[in-house]
Design an enzyme around this catalytic site. Structure first.
Site, PDB file in Angstrom:
ATOM      1  N   ASN A   7       0.853  -1.190   0.000  1.00  0.00           N
ATOM      2  CA  ASN A   7       0.000   0.000   0.000  1.00  0.00           C
ATOM      3  C   ASN A   7       0.899   1.255   0.000  1.00  0.00           C
ATOM      4  OD1 ASN A   7      -1.388   2.284   1.125  1.00  0.00           O
ATOM      5  ND2 ASN A   7      -3.067   0.916   1.689  1.00  0.00           N
ATOM      6  N   HIS A  10       0.976   6.263   1.920  1.00  0.00           N
ATOM      7  CA  HIS A  10       1.702   7.244   2.722  1.00  0.00           C
ATOM      8  C   HIS A  10       2.845   7.927   1.980  1.00  0.00           C
ATOM      9  CE1 HIS A  10      -1.064   6.692   5.817  1.00  0.00           C
ATOM     10  NE2 HIS A  10      -0.749   5.435   6.031  1.00  0.00           N
ATOM     11  N   HIS A  43      -5.685   3.509  -1.303  1.00  0.00           N
ATOM     12  CA  HIS A  43      -6.985   3.832  -0.731  1.00  0.00           C
ATOM     13  C   HIS A  43      -7.330   5.245  -1.182  1.00  0.00           C
ATOM     14  CE1 HIS A  43      -9.641   3.916   3.199  1.00  0.00           C
ATOM     15  NE2 HIS A  43     -10.282   4.362   2.128  1.00  0.00           N
ATOM     16  N   ARG A  45      -9.436   7.910  -0.580  1.00  0.00           N
ATOM     17  CA  ARG A  45     -10.407   8.304   0.446  1.00  0.00           C
ATOM     18  C   ARG A  45     -11.324   9.398  -0.089  1.00  0.00           C
ATOM     19  NH1 ARG A  45      -8.978   6.352   5.793  1.00  0.00           N
ATOM     20  NH2 ARG A  45     -10.698   7.640   6.478  1.00  0.00           N
ATOM     21  N   ARG A  49      -7.276  12.787   1.099  1.00  0.00           N
ATOM     22  CA  ARG A  49      -6.187  13.301   1.932  1.00  0.00           C
ATOM     23  C   ARG A  49      -4.812  12.829   1.469  1.00  0.00           C
ATOM     24  NH1 ARG A  49      -7.180   9.942   7.484  1.00  0.00           N
ATOM     25  NH2 ARG A  49      -9.260  10.820   7.231  1.00  0.00           N
ATOM     26  N   GLU A  70      -8.797   0.404  -2.513  1.00  0.00           N
ATOM     27  CA  GLU A  70      -9.643   0.413  -1.311  1.00  0.00           C
ATOM     28  C   GLU A  70     -10.532   1.634  -1.400  1.00  0.00           C
ATOM     29  OE1 GLU A  70      -7.156   0.606   2.118  1.00  0.00           O
ATOM     30  OE2 GLU A  70      -6.216  -1.312   1.708  1.00  0.00           O
ATOM     31  N   THR A 101      -8.116   3.436   8.588  1.00  0.00           N
ATOM     32  CA  THR A 101      -9.298   2.584   8.721  1.00  0.00           C
ATOM     33  C   THR A 101      -9.314   1.979  10.133  1.00  0.00           C
ATOM     34  OG1 THR A 101      -8.839   1.991   6.432  1.00  0.00           O
ATOM     35  CG2 THR A 101     -10.593   0.767   7.547  1.00  0.00           C
ATOM     36  N   GLU A 151     -10.987  -9.517   3.302  1.00  0.00           N
ATOM     37  CA  GLU A 151      -9.741  -9.135   3.959  1.00  0.00           C
ATOM     38  C   GLU A 151     -10.035  -9.099   5.442  1.00  0.00           C
ATOM     39  OE1 GLU A 151      -7.501  -5.697   2.533  1.00  0.00           O
ATOM     40  OE2 GLU A 151      -6.621  -5.461   4.528  1.00  0.00           O
ATOM     41  N   HIS A 191      -3.827  -4.647   7.864  1.00  0.00           N
ATOM     42  CA  HIS A 191      -3.897  -3.530   8.793  1.00  0.00           C
ATOM     43  C   HIS A 191      -2.957  -3.725   9.973  1.00  0.00           C
ATOM     44  CE1 HIS A 191      -5.197   0.124  10.644  1.00  0.00           C
ATOM     45  NE2 HIS A 191      -5.582   0.430   9.426  1.00  0.00           N
TER      46      HIS A 191
HETATM   47  N1  PXP Z   1      -6.035  -3.013   4.641  1.00  0.00           N
HETATM   48  C1  PXP Z   1      -6.974  -2.047   4.738  1.00  0.00           C
HETATM   49  C2  PXP Z   1      -8.390  -2.404   4.487  1.00  0.00           C
HETATM   50  C3  PXP Z   1      -6.610  -0.724   5.038  1.00  0.00           C
HETATM   51  O1  PXP Z   1      -7.554   0.222   5.115  1.00  0.00           O
HETATM   52  C4  PXP Z   1      -5.249  -0.418   5.236  1.00  0.00           C
HETATM   53  C5  PXP Z   1      -4.850   0.997   5.526  1.00  0.00           C
HETATM   54  O2  PXP Z   1      -5.107   1.782   4.428  1.00  0.00           O
HETATM   55  C6  PXP Z   1      -4.307  -1.455   5.120  1.00  0.00           C
HETATM   56  C7  PXP Z   1      -4.739  -2.755   4.848  1.00  0.00           C
HETATM   57  C8  PXP Z   1      -2.860  -1.223   5.327  1.00  0.00           C
HETATM   58  O3  PXP Z   1      -2.643  -0.976   6.677  1.00  0.00           O
HETATM   59  P1  PXP Z   1      -1.219  -0.513   7.194  1.00  0.00           P
HETATM   60  O4  PXP Z   1      -0.921   0.784   6.510  1.00  0.00           O
HETATM   61  O5  PXP Z   1      -1.398  -0.402   8.666  1.00  0.00           O
HETATM   62  O6  PXP Z   1      -0.245  -1.592   6.786  1.00  0.00           O
END
Ligand code: PXP
Length: 242
Positions: A7, A10, A43, A45, A49, A70, A101, A151, A191
């Site tokens: 992901n 960030h 994601h 959003r 953001r 996402e 999330t 998930e 997550h």
């Molecule tokens: N899975 C989902 C559904 C999420 O919303 C997120 C955060 O965007 C992640 C996985 C990834 O989480 P992390 O950034 O804590 O690894």
């Protein structure tokens, strides 16, 4: 070996902080793939953001592995998703004031909106994944809704406050992953997974995909993104049973 979807939200968070053109999540996705990522997740959003529509548009063209979007289960987000057609959509409950999330769906009360959207996405050839808290009710309802994947939310495991709680949450994830597989659902987890807590999770054989962002992007600050992804892939491979 189970897949790792990285992901890159960030990277966009840093860019948006200053309104610059860099760092670019598109470039980051390329480096993650060079490091062995099996997929890229973003994601988009509703408040935009971090990831922007422009990122989704370009990543759709440049990601050569598997692109997961996402998104909140709203009609306006569905329109954006159907325009760009990622390989998979993971629907998540989104709250405007949350930092990230906070929870998975509770399908007993929240399943109805998801069902019609899932149907629209699948008709457009997009695989559907639902982010759920790991309970038997949620897994069974996700199967009833016709999801392709679930998930399982690993946040409760990751935030365990004692060894006993960690074992309990791990056991719950193991059971729910097995139940999902038995019901012919693809099994993803995600997550708050990091370079320490991935070890126990990687040993759960029914898991097909790990979705990891924050910990990999943070490590990339020190070692570079390609290496940070390589290190996570190595850990997953080392701890997998199969
Ligand atoms: N899975 C989902 C559904 C999420 O919303 C997120 C955060 O965007 C992640 C996985 C990834 O989480 P992390 O950034 O804590 O690894």
């Amino acid at each position: 070996m189970a897949r790792l979807s990285v992901n890159v939200d960030h990277v966009a968070t840093l860019r948006q902080l200053r309104g610059t053109k860099f760092p670019d999540p598109v470039f980051a996705a390329y480096l993650a793939e060079l490091g062995g990522a099996d997929g890229i997740t973003i994601h988009l959003r509703q408040d935009r953001r971090h990831i922007q529509d422009r990122d989704l548009a370009i990543l759709r063209q440049t990601v050569s592995t598997h692109l997961t979007l996402e998104m909140a289960s709203s009609d306006s987000m569905a329109q954006v998703a159907l325009k760009y057609r990622p390989d998979m959509i993971t629907m998540v409950p989104e709250r405007a004031t949350e930092k990230t999330t906070e929870r998975g769906f509770k399908l007993e009360t929240e399943g109805s909106t998801i069902e019609s959207l899932a149907d629209r996405f699948q008709k457009a050839g997009i695989a559907v994944c639902i982010f759920i808290d790991p309970s038997e009710d949620n897994v069974r309802l996700a199967a009833d809704l016709g999801a392709d994947f679930v998930e399982l939310n690993t946040n409760y495991y990751a935030e365990s406050e004692s060894f006993e709680q960690e074992i309990e949450e791990l056991d719950r994830l193991d059971r729910m992953a097995n139940l999902s597989a038995k019901l012919k659902l693809g099994v993803a987890v995600g997550h708050a997974l990091d370079y320490r807590n991935i070890a126990n999770i990687a040993a759960i054989e029914a898991i097909e995909e790990y979705s990891i962002g924050h910990s990999i992007i943070c490590r990339a600050v020190y070692v570079g993104l390609q290496k940070a992804v390589e290190e996570m892939k190595e850990l997953i491979s080392k701890h997998q049973k199969k």
